[in-house]
Design an enzyme around this catalytic site. Sequence first.
Site, mmCIF file in Angstrom:
data_model
loop_
_atom_site.group_PDB
_atom_site.id
_atom_site.type_symbol
_atom_site.label_atom_id
_atom_site.label_comp_id
_atom_site.label_asym_id
_atom_site.label_seq_id
_atom_site.Cartn_x
_atom_site.Cartn_y
_atom_site.Cartn_z
ATOM 1 N N HIS A 187 49.424 23.136 8.313
ATOM 2 C CA HIS A 187 50.484 24.117 8.076
ATOM 3 C C HIS A 187 51.685 23.789 8.950
ATOM 4 C CE1 HIS A 187 50.182 26.637 11.795
ATOM 5 N NE2 HIS A 187 48.918 26.282 11.779
ATOM 6 N N ASP A 200 50.551 23.256 17.089
ATOM 7 C CA ASP A 200 50.107 24.215 16.067
ATOM 8 C C ASP A 200 51.245 24.498 15.108
ATOM 9 O OD1 ASP A 200 48.555 26.037 14.715
ATOM 10 O OD2 ASP A 200 49.023 27.685 16.060
ATOM 11 N N GLU A 212 50.495 29.899 7.333
ATOM 12 C CA GLU A 212 49.184 30.064 7.960
ATOM 13 C C GLU A 212 49.236 31.073 9.083
ATOM 14 O OE1 GLU A 212 45.888 29.330 10.852
ATOM 15 O OE2 GLU A 212 48.056 29.237 11.160
ATOM 16 N N GLU A 213 50.312 31.051 9.849
ATOM 17 C CA GLU A 213 50.431 31.977 10.964
ATOM 18 C C GLU A 213 50.531 33.426 10.494
ATOM 19 O OE1 GLU A 213 49.734 31.132 13.756
ATOM 20 O OE2 GLU A 213 50.227 29.029 14.036
ATOM 21 N N GLU A 255 43.802 21.839 12.601
ATOM 22 C CA GLU A 255 44.311 23.018 13.287
ATOM 23 C C GLU A 255 44.519 22.749 14.769
ATOM 24 O OE1 GLU A 255 45.553 25.769 13.718
ATOM 25 O OE2 GLU A 255 45.781 26.622 11.738
ATOM 26 N N HIS A 261 51.076 28.654 21.257
ATOM 27 C CA HIS A 261 51.912 29.751 20.750
ATOM 28 C C HIS A 261 52.977 30.180 21.758
ATOM 29 C CE1 HIS A 261 49.306 31.425 17.199
ATOM 30 N NE2 HIS A 261 49.648 30.154 17.044
#
Length: 884
Positions: free
Chosen positions: A185, A197, A231-232, A258, A334
Amino acid sequence: MESDTTVRRIKAFGTQNYVAQENDGSRDRCGNNGYSDDPKRKPEVSLYLLREGLAASLVSVFILVLWGLVHFSLQQLVIGKPTGDFNAVRARRHLEQITSVGPRPVGSPENEVLTVGYLLEQIEKIRVETAAGPHQLTVDVQRPTGTFSIDFLGGFTSFYDRVTNIAVRLEPKSGTHHLMLANCHFDTVANSPGASDDAVSCAVMLEVLHSLANQSTPFHHGVVFLFNGAEENILQASHGFITQHPWAKQVRAFINLEAAGVGGKEVVFQTGPENPWLVQAYVHAAKHPFASVVGQEVFQSGIIPSDTDFRIYRDFGNIPGIDLAFIENGFIYHTKYDTADRILTDSIQRAGDNILAVLRYLVMSEKLADSSEYRHGNMVFFDLLGVVVVAYPARVGTILNYMVATATFLYLAKKASLPGGRYVRDLACATGVAVLSWFVTLLSVLIVALIVTLLGRSMFWYTHFYASICLYGTASTGKMILIHTLAKNLYFGVTNISTIYSLGDLFFDVSLFLWCCSLVWLTQQGLCSAYVPMLMVAFPLATKLLLAKEFKHRGASVKYSVLYLFGLALPYVHFMFLIWVVFEIFTPIMGRSGTEIPPEVVLASLVTLATIFLSSFFLHFIYLVRSTKWILAGLGSVFVVMFLLMSCGLLFPYSGDPDSPRPKRVFLQHTTRTFHNLQGQVESRDSGLWINSFDFTGMQHVTPHIPEINESVRTHCREDRPFCGYPWFLPVKFLSKKNWYLPAPEVSPSSPVEFSLMSKEETSWGTVKMTFSVKGPSHMSLYLMPHRGASLSTWSFGDGTPQFDLSGEYFIFYSHGLDAPTWTFWFEIQVPHVAKGGMISVAISGHYFFGQNQRTAQLEEILRRFPTWAFPSSWVSTYDMYRY
């Protein structure tokens, strides 16, 4: 060691020799393990007792060497020279280009236009370059709309509208009926560039696509490369593909890429369900294997608050797959620090080598065409320091486990059958002592953790991990040694050397017995992780049997001690790798697990459990060493020094060091809240900066820098308002109950939320159907709270049945891509009688994650005041509540 050994003369290893006197008045609490004191039974033998310093040195060196091997293996990202099939340099250029646009939330131009444009441009270049080859490449940009419910974060329902998928189909020009799916993603959470990510995975996939498309040999099957753009938003785009795209029906298996960390090695942490042939394919093809079935079973247990697209393909597509993720350095996952420069080229190379090799193997595999024939059964799989993966069917593992357990019980039964008749009682007594020592140790360390918490020093180890080992590790180790030393001298009553050696042997048997019990239990539960206790039983048992003669005639000599530790090396180095994985995952998670979970309790428990497990076969030495007073003194000194450093505040939890940041996560929303009464009139309205701390320390370290954020502005949950009356982006209010609300001017986003009741009608089956329309930003949260006596019977979300009642509330997560129409939804509510306060409260919050609407002057001003060691993620939001 035979249980009828007689000791006439012993040597304390080093300088002293002394004679053990027979003592007819020795205590008989747990007996002498069946030993006989008849001097006619055996000739005089010379035995050694370990000196305290030597014993401590041997065990310390053993632990440190194995820990060093674990870390050395983790740094070896690429084993051998790259073959050139995968170009990591080119993949890095893709990574840098994707991340150069900054954060890419769903609905933003960065995600929907710039990144999509770049990916399509690169895919078109590959298509043109390989047009003359034996394969054809087809591209489809999908904009799906859908809805589903998921039991993640307590459970909620998701609705998405026109999110983006880029699906690339690579197949022989003659066509194919069977497809592999590779998924990544390219979207991110707000305020993070998302290099690990998950931009790096998309960069890897682009290069893998380039390499496979240039293959001169036609594949037997095809591959779909899915670059998913949502995806998030809790796995929305993958749901749109697997439930709506026409290619999905031909997908037989998938690989999902991932991240739960930044860089390092990508680990296979879940596979299946069932379909052992997929694990076998990875084991056979991967050039740098790194896998653990323990990680799979821990992740699928729900202990880790995370999920991946694996769940969607498994649950909604009913297809098996392999889930890989980067797990190192989750401290900056993140956050703004997740940048391309933190990902080593070797990390990209190893991931690319592995994905390319596995896909190349699977597209030529006959099993992919008829995977249902090979579906049944699970696999036990684990790697040894990243060098080789061991994999075998779970049914074989069950047989192997029971064989090892049987051998152990036969070993113990043989001892129980020897003359004397006390062995079973002695074993039970010693087992009780061992188990009691565990509970007392755990309780003692938890008391220390509680004191740390009460002192306000929680998470002192967040930046200084080994400080937790020096505090909780020394406390647990010292407590274990102290308890067994007291048991040895006071309870068992060591009055002759025969008792010393029988106790040493007995406590080895205790460790063996307890590990064997866990082996049998895990096997009966059908857990593949039972291989861990199998290793912890098989190798020590074999070592003990091989060294029985040496121990009988020489006792705890240096030769015996070294060979004994050598025999434990393989299971212990693997177990220490698993310990590393646990701390590598859970230590950073404590920085984002909310304000309600006490991190000291979690980490102290993990350190203590690791100590208990690792010490199991070292109990043997406590009973064979002359004394433990200096060991206890050393451990106590380290504990006291570390406790003083911690209590004085010299170990600060966070760090803004650019090379190794350990940021504190804070969420800030500049929000305006509006509450309407039953008549539709504004009941109250306010605006402020709503602040959430996502770790246990709250704002105690931030308040000195921003004094306005203090206990006087703490929020309180209004139970009569959906989700306490605050704009929760996700249903995590149970994780973060400590919030702060600073008054601030109103926000005025350029695209405010437009919410209206379109119709309200009574149905013939006794419900009230209400239809609404909403127009607003790309991310919105809908909260439904039926009043007492009322209940939702059906709605337009998911499968039509309202699910996941969160203490009387329902949470619907909404997002859209570009050019989305007005969101229309309905629900039916059953009301036995119309209450005075209405039948339901409905609230809608809008979240502005990008563009000019994301910032306000007040946000910018307070963001500048945060210390460098904090990561404040901020945006603008609104909250509107209505009663009906």
